[in-house]
Design an enzyme around this catalytic site. Structure first.
Site, short mmCIF file in Angstrom:
data_model
loop_
_atom_site.label_atom_id
_atom_site.label_comp_id
_atom_site.label_asym_id
_atom_site.label_seq_id
_atom_site.Cartn_x
_atom_site.Cartn_y
_atom_site.Cartn_z
N HIS A 130 25.76 2.60 20.35
CA HIS A 130 24.82 1.87 21.23
C HIS A 130 23.60 1.35 20.47
O HIS A 130 22.83 0.56 21.02
CB HIS A 130 24.34 2.77 22.38
CG HIS A 130 25.42 3.18 23.32
ND1 HIS A 130 26.28 2.28 23.90
CD2 HIS A 130 25.79 4.41 23.77
CE1 HIS A 130 27.14 2.94 24.69
NE2 HIS A 130 26.87 4.22 24.61
N ASP A 167 35.53 5.05 22.68
CA ASP A 167 34.57 5.74 23.54
C ASP A 167 34.65 5.16 24.96
O ASP A 167 35.01 4.00 25.14
CB ASP A 167 33.16 5.52 22.96
CG ASP A 167 32.11 6.41 23.59
OD1 ASP A 167 31.78 7.45 23.00
OD2 ASP A 167 31.60 6.04 24.67
N HIS A 169 32.28 4.35 26.78
CA HIS A 169 31.22 3.34 26.93
C HIS A 169 31.45 2.18 25.96
O HIS A 169 31.97 2.38 24.86
CB HIS A 169 29.85 3.96 26.62
CG HIS A 169 29.51 5.14 27.48
ND1 HIS A 169 29.69 6.43 27.05
CD2 HIS A 169 29.02 5.21 28.74
CE1 HIS A 169 29.31 7.27 28.01
NE2 HIS A 169 28.90 6.55 29.04
N ASP A 251 34.70 10.77 25.33
CA ASP A 251 34.20 10.93 26.70
C ASP A 251 35.04 10.20 27.75
O ASP A 251 34.71 10.22 28.93
CB ASP A 251 32.71 10.51 26.80
CG ASP A 251 32.39 9.27 26.00
OD1 ASP A 251 33.32 8.62 25.47
OD2 ASP A 251 31.18 8.93 25.89
ZN LIG Z 1 30.22 7.30 25.21
#
Ligand SMILES: [Zn+2]
Length: 315
Positions: A130, A167, A169, A251
């Protein structure tokens, strides 16, 4: 096969409060599961050096690096936390942990390209995907994978590298770092709509090197294997990467409450093997994988074992 695992003690000293899911316990859970599964002895354990600022500055703006250095100094002097955003904080060890996390990715890249290792996994935190070129966010300070990919291009002269991000995200920072870089292909899937609400629309949709695949909550391994087969693999095989980096977040696991997806260890092993097939076909097998998310400690440890068993061809 020689598979290395890169770690550094500072990565366990960075912590953001007892409440925080991105905790040092994550690395402990990985270590414990590696020992319990008896694959620990088959891995080449290496201590991560600190990255040079010049490595980090290939991805991050100088003012962003300096701001973090200053905040890290403040945390060391005060002994408390310095917040970056609502859920990203620095303690006295964070700056050094971030240098070693990025340094792990760079050192692993050097060792794999030198032929000392077949592949490597960096058990590091803070995570990176991120982290934007100009701003730390979402538990991430420096974009470890992006820094390593840029190192492979700028220092080792590779002309095509791929980044695989599984991931839950979207890796918004990685996308931003390479949106206009034709030498980098990024393939990802991510729960959508979901934090950080990127990866859909925008400039990236016009770039064939940005293979972003949004998937709805509750998507399971079958759905993910299908999109990997139909969307990732053809793109990767036509791009012919000379090296592959993995943003390895766990995740999207069924037991991980951070996301609402349904992957299990066998899915991570399968994805890893598919990426290895691409790497063997085009990249001499070269893979560097970096830990991103994964917050259910048991599921994280078991998933990393599955990932590493595949990387080291122990399964
Ligand atoms: Zn993540």
């Amino acid at each position: 096969m020689t598979t290395a695992i890169y770690c550094h003690p500072e990565c366990k000293r960075h912590e953001m409060g007892d409440w925080h899911p991105e905790s040092p316990d994550r690395l402990q859970a990985i270590e414990d599961q590696l020992i319990a599964s008896r694959i620990d002895n088959y891995l080449d354990h290496r201590e991560a050096p600190a990255a040079d600022i010049v490595d980090i500055a290939r991805v991050h703006r100088a003012d962003a690096i300096e701001r973090l250095r200053e905040q890290g100094r403040e945390a060391k002097e005060n002994g408390g936390y310095v917040p970056i955003d609502g859920d990203t904080l620095l303690n006295a060890h964070t700056w050094d942990a971030a240098l070693h996390a990025a340094g792990a990715a760079v050192a692993a890249t050097d060792a794999v390209i030198a032929g000392e290792l077949d592949n490597a996994f960096c058990a590091i935190r803070p995570p990176g995907h991120h982290a934007r070129p100009g701003e730390a966010m979402g538990f991430c300070l420096f974009n470890n994978v992006a820094i390593a990919a840029r190192h492979a291009i700028d220092v080792h002269g590779l002309e095509r590298v791929a980044i695989v991000d599984f991931d839950v995200h979207h890796g918004n920072g990685t996308e931003e770092a390479f949106l206009y870089e034709p030498r980098v292909m990024m393939v990802s899937f991510f729960q959508h709509p979901f934090y950080p609400y990127s990866g859909v629309g925008g400039e990236a949709q016009f770039n064939p090197h940005m293979v972003n695949v949004p998937v709805p909550a509750m998507s399971n391994g079958e759905k993910v294997r299908q999109l990997v087969t139909e969307l990732w693999l053809p793109a990767l095989n036509s791009f012919k990467p000379q090296m592959i980096f993995i943003s390895a977040g766990f995740d999207a696991h069924r037991e991980d409450d951070m996301g609402q997806m349904g992957l299990v260890e066998a899915d991570y092993a399968w994805i890893t093997r598919k990426v290895m097939e691409v790497a063997k076909a085009h990249a001499g097998g070269r893979i560097v994988s970096c830990l991103e998310g994964g917050y259910n400690l048991s599921a994280l440890g078991r998933s990393v074992v599955a990932h590493l068993k595949a990387l080291a061809e122990l399964d």
